[in-house]
Enzyme design. Structure first.
Site, PDB file in Angstrom:
ATOM      1  CG  HIS A  90       4.638   0.056 -13.444  1.00  0.00           C
ATOM      2  ND1 HIS A  90       4.816  -1.292 -13.646  1.00  0.00           N
ATOM      3  CD2 HIS A  90       5.240   0.329 -12.260  1.00  0.00           C
ATOM      4  CE1 HIS A  90       5.514  -1.812 -12.636  1.00  0.00           C
ATOM      5  NE2 HIS A  90       5.779  -0.847 -11.773  1.00  0.00           N
ATOM      6  CG  ASP A 119     -20.188 -20.288  -4.039  1.00  0.00           C
ATOM      7  OD1 ASP A 119     -19.546 -19.228  -3.998  1.00  0.00           O
ATOM      8  OD2 ASP A 119     -20.358 -20.927  -5.091  1.00  0.00           O
ATOM      9  CD1 TRP A 155       1.472   5.423  -7.599  1.00  0.00           C
ATOM     10  CD2 TRP A 155      -0.568   4.876  -6.885  1.00  0.00           C
ATOM     11  NE1 TRP A 155       1.540   5.187  -6.241  1.00  0.00           N
ATOM     12  CE2 TRP A 155       0.310   4.849  -5.782  1.00  0.00           C
ATOM     13  CE3 TRP A 155      -1.915   4.556  -6.679  1.00  0.00           C
ATOM     14  CZ2 TRP A 155      -0.120   4.533  -4.482  1.00  0.00           C
ATOM     15  CZ3 TRP A 155      -2.327   4.236  -5.388  1.00  0.00           C
ATOM     16  CH2 TRP A 155      -1.435   4.230  -4.313  1.00  0.00           C
ATOM     17  CB  SER A 183     -14.514  -4.263  -8.959  1.00  0.00           C
ATOM     18  OG  SER A 183     -13.910  -5.517  -8.796  1.00  0.00           O
ATOM     19  CB  SER A 184     -12.138  -2.989  -4.364  1.00  0.00           C
ATOM     20  OG  SER A 184     -11.214  -2.923  -5.362  1.00  0.00           O
ATOM     21  CG  HIS A 267      -0.427   4.665   5.264  1.00  0.00           C
ATOM     22  ND1 HIS A 267       0.789   4.735   4.634  1.00  0.00           N
ATOM     23  CD2 HIS A 267      -0.290   3.731   6.216  1.00  0.00           C
ATOM     24  CE1 HIS A 267       1.618   3.880   5.190  1.00  0.00           C
ATOM     25  NE2 HIS A 267       0.998   3.261   6.157  1.00  0.00           N
ATOM     26  CD  GLU A 269      -5.103   0.232  -2.187  1.00  0.00           C
ATOM     27  OE1 GLU A 269      -6.248   0.214  -1.721  1.00  0.00           O
ATOM     28  OE2 GLU A 269      -4.703  -0.533  -3.078  1.00  0.00           O
ATOM     29  CE1 TYR A 271       0.820  -1.388   7.287  1.00  0.00           C
ATOM     30  CE2 TYR A 271      -0.194   0.741   6.966  1.00  0.00           C
ATOM     31  CZ  TYR A 271       0.869  -0.016   7.386  1.00  0.00           C
ATOM     32  OH  TYR A 271       1.981   0.590   7.884  1.00  0.00           O
ATOM     33  CB  SER A 282       0.054 -16.581   9.232  1.00  0.00           C
ATOM     34  OG  SER A 282       0.598 -15.315   9.456  1.00  0.00           O
ATOM     35  CG  HIS A 316       3.814   8.276   6.834  1.00  0.00           C
ATOM     36  ND1 HIS A 316       3.535   7.213   7.635  1.00  0.00           N
ATOM     37  CD2 HIS A 316       3.499   7.878   5.587  1.00  0.00           C
ATOM     38  CE1 HIS A 316       3.070   6.220   6.901  1.00  0.00           C
ATOM     39  NE2 HIS A 316       3.034   6.593   5.662  1.00  0.00           N
ATOM     40  CG  HIS A 317       2.273   8.870   2.191  1.00  0.00           C
ATOM     41  ND1 HIS A 317       2.893   7.912   1.443  1.00  0.00           N
ATOM     42  CD2 HIS A 317       1.531   8.207   3.101  1.00  0.00           C
ATOM     43  CE1 HIS A 317       2.523   6.707   1.863  1.00  0.00           C
ATOM     44  NE2 HIS A 317       1.699   6.859   2.868  1.00  0.00           N
ATOM     45  CB  THR A 342       5.069  -4.668  11.420  1.00  0.00           C
ATOM     46  OG1 THR A 342       4.035  -3.730  11.172  1.00  0.00           O
ATOM     47  CG2 THR A 342       5.443  -5.342  10.121  1.00  0.00           C
ATOM     48  CE  LYS A 345       0.060  -9.352  11.304  1.00  0.00           C
ATOM     49  NZ  LYS A 345      -0.379 -10.733  11.287  1.00  0.00           N
ATOM     50  NE  ARG A 464       8.207   8.015  -6.732  1.00  0.00           N
ATOM     51  CZ  ARG A 464       7.041   7.838  -6.081  1.00  0.00           C
ATOM     52  NH1 ARG A 464       6.828   8.439  -4.915  1.00  0.00           N
ATOM     53  NH2 ARG A 464       6.103   7.064  -6.569  1.00  0.00           N
TER      54      ARG A 464
END
Lengths: 540, 192
Positions: A90, A119, A155, A183-184, A267, A269, A271, A282, A316-317, A342, A345, A464
């Site tokens: 998931h 293009d 994951w 791909s990314s 991390h 990722e 963002y 925006s 921080h993880h 943040t 924004k 979890r």
């Protein structure tokens, strides 16, 4: 003062464009091979968006399995090993299969139209970067049918769960992540080259729409960290199958180092999954507040600051891994620093609406829900950033609540807002507004029933990724599951709206579509012709 | 508005960045070790012998060192510290013994991995001899008494008066298959 939302192209150019559109209409290939061989940014954008939607439904079905199992305490529906596969796949599907391809699809559709380019810069690579994705996910989903099942280590694939304690399907997991990464990276390179080299005359850096800006910064994050992820999965592969000891203490390695390398990718990722959302919001808020975006330049600088800060907060993880206090302090303060850009924004969005002539069309509803609910997710993120309390929240449902608020009501709501905002431009027809409003209100209510109580069970200590829980969490979990099923079903309304839109049902729309919309993409005909801006517009 | 750099050049530059970052992911491995060595934040001690230089022994300070042992999951050996806890003066050379026995019917090779807590103390723990420097083979039923000699650097920060050294014994038989199981310098009784 720069007013990026109010660029106009030359009328003569538009006339040329309409002519070329009719001229090219006959050359659109038909059938399946049109989609396999296409190098058209609009076709590829459509492919990405449909692929992301299908993956969203597949990943969502897995979430339904998880919520069905957690409807009651005890084990009733699935085996724990299968439950673990569901939580793992998931997560992987939603991150790499739904959110990231959806943003890439939007980038393909919109960036050339927004900067006045015909293009993407590298159309053949664009075709490749999409068409390897279905293979990556076929491999990942196929691994679920192997003996012993697919990946079941979360994951985040922490070593030694993914090395010592995983089964042979790990090799398939590794290869599918490699393909997703390639791909990314190809998509990101394409975005960067397009934005650097293909802007229309007069489209200076500080006139670019914010969606383009946020995607440019995201693309740099992608090429910086996706290779690190590729390195991490390669190390897992060699540790598991070829006798290296990157993460095995017995051979001189260190399992905690896995977490450092993973979160150095992980991390930035997060963002990658939210900066394009900031860009979308925006674009939408000024349209329906009928005011130019407040603080355009500060939005650009805030996005860049968030991207830079994202490289120095990864640990921080890992507050509970036994880091020394001064390192925990560093990562705590660095993390909290991110709330400053943040906050800029969120302030700017609110200030854009301040005294605006607001109206509440469906894209605006999603954008407003985004601002409120993403901020809730941001605030629970600040709570998690506080080292001493993180020891209580770590690996509980509080964390699950946090990242679902920022990813579902953040990233995914922004993608839905974007689809409702631009789909009339893509199809030339207004979507079914009644159904779309049903989709919004059903999603809004159910998503909060789904994720808000997770804060409470998390604070109370429910861990979890466990298929069972203590009896005292039963009531809240029933609410959560009911919210989950309702949210899942609500997305079928979205599917209906999108299918109707693709079949061109609904009222024809004007070129501008929304009366407050400004920007190059609103000056071309609706639906957007197959080829646009073959002669570059002049941006004043 | 072209940037003045052709698409191809730009792609090449970006691909170089991609490969550079792939390499950087692997460079993080030695960087991590170096960073931890320098700062001592990982609790890892040096895995080579220190040379003891008899210098001034700081009698004014007494440091308590505690020894913990555990075996990693799947490692069947018995593993005990003969000395559970020792009080030492900084600069003083001490030797402690660890007992291992292989209760299985097959030969095993073990590797002990130390971890010091608080991690900072690892920088000041100098080992002149340690069973953890090498892999330790033991035949079926064999037992051994393995020494560890160490001194605490007198530079040890004032606020550290107590630290723990934990050894975890890993089964590395599979990757050390060619080792002679009787080639253990600490062997007490060979099995079989």
């Amino acid at each position: 003062m720069t007013k990026p939302a109010q660029m106009t192209s030359h009328d003569a150019t538009l006339a040329d464009d309409t002519v070329s559109h009719e001229h090219h209409e006959h050359h659109i290939p038909k059938g399946l091979m049109r989609w396999v061989l296409t190098t058209n940014h609009k076709d590829i954008g459509t492919l990405y968006l449909w692929f992301a939607f299908i993956m969203f439904l597949v990943g969502g079905a897995m979430a339904m399995v998880i919520r069905a199992e957690l409807f009651q305490p005890g084990l009733q529906i699935v085996e724990p090993n299968f439950f673990n596969q569901m939580t793992t796949v998931h997560g992987l599907i939603m991150v790499f299969g739904a959110v990231m391809p959806a943003f890439t699809g939007l980038a393909n559709w919109l960036i050339p139209m927004m900067i006045g380019a015909p293009d993407m810069a590298l159309p053949r690579m664009n075709n490749w970067s999409f068409w390897i994705l279905p293979f990556a996910f076929a491999i990942l989903l196929g691994s679920l049918f192997m003996e012993g099942g697919g990946p079941a280590f979360g994951w985040t694939f922490y070593a030694p769960l993914s090395t010592t304690y995983s089964n042979d399907s790990t090799a398939l997991f590794v290869f599918s992540v490699h393909i997703m990464g390639i791909s990314s990276i190809m998509g990101a390179i394409n975005v960067i080259v397009t934005i650097f080299n293909m802007r229309a005359p007069g489209m200076t850096w500080m006139k670019m729409p914010l969606f383009v800006w946020t995607w440019l910064i995201t693309a740099f994050l992608l090429i910086a960290v996706m290779p690190v992820l590729a390195g991490a999965v390669t190390m897992v592969l060699t540790d598991k199958f070829f006798g290296t000891s990157f993460f095995d203490a017995a051979g001189g390695g260190d399992p905690v180092m896995f977490q450092h390398i993973f979160w150095f990718f992980g991390h930035p990722e997060v963002y990658i999954m939210i900066l394009p959302a900031f860009g979308i919001i925006s674009q939408i808020i000024p349209t329906f507040a009928r005011k130019p975006l407040f603080g355009y330049a500060s939005m650009v600088y805030a996005t860049a600051s968030i991207a830079l800060l994202s490289f120095i907060v990864w640990a921080h993880h890992m507050f509970t891994t036994g880091m020394p206090v001064y390192m925990e302090m560093f990562f705590m303060f660095a993390t909290m620093l991110i709330s400053v850009p943040t906050g800029v924004k969120v302030f700017n969005w609110v200030a854009t609406m301040w005294r605006g002539s607001m109206s509440f069309e469906v894209p605006m509803l999603f954008a407003l829900a985004f601002i409120v609910l993403f901020t809730i997710g941001g605030l629970s993120g600040l709570m998690l950033a506080i080292t001493p309390v993180d020891f209580q929240y770590h690996d509980t449902y509080f964390v699950v609540a946090h990242f679902h608020y920022v990813l579902v009501t953040g990233a995914i709501f922004s993608i839905m807002a974007a689809v409702y905002y631009w789909v009339p431009k893509w199809t030339g027809r207004m979507f079914n507004i009644t159904l779309a409003k049903w989709h919004f209100w059903c999603s809004l209510v159910s998503v909060n029933v789904l994720f808000f109580p997770m804060h409470f069970v998390g604070l109370a200590g429910m861990p979890r990724r466990i298929p069972d829980y203590s009896l005292q969490f039963a009531d809240f979990n029933q609410w959560i599951s009911i919210g989950g099923f309702a949210f899942g079903l609500s997305q079928l309304i979205f599917l209906t709206v999108v299918i109707q839109a693709c079949r061109k049902q609904g009222e024809p729309v004007s070129d501008q579509v929304w009366d407050g919309a400004h920007g190059l993409e609103w000056e071309i005909p609706s639906p957007a012709p197959y080829h646009t801006f073959e002669t570059p517009p002049v941006v004043k | 508005m072209a940037s003045g750099v052709t698409n191809n050049t730009m792609v090449i530059r970006l691909v170089v960045i991609v490969f550079g970052m792939f390499g950087f992911g692997f460079a993080l491995v030695p960087l991590y070790d170096v960073f931890c060595d320098v700062t001592g934040i990982n609790g890892k001690t040096a895995n080579t012998a220190a040379v003891y230089q008899p210098s001034t022994i700081d009698k004014s300070r007494t440091i308590t060192v505690e020894f913990l042992t555990r075996t990693h999951t799947g490692m069947p050996w018995e593993f005990q510290a003969k000395t559970k806890r020792i009080k030492v003066h900084p600069g003083e050379l001490n030797t402690v013994q660890f007992y291992v026995r292989n209760p299985m019917r097959t030969d095993y090779v073990a590797q002990a991995i130390p971890s010091v807590s608080p991690g900072q103390a690892a920088l000041y723990l100098n080992k002149t001899e340690c069973f953890c420097f090498n892999q330790q083979p033991l035949s079926a039923g064999g037992e051994a008494l393995m020494p560890m000699s160490f001194y605490v650097d007198p530079q040890l920060p004032e606020d550290i008066t107590f630290f723990t050294v934990q050894y975890t014994l890993f089964d590395v038989t599979a990757r050390a298959a060619t080792m002679d199981v009787n080639d253990n310098p600490y062997l007490q009784r060979s099995g079989g």
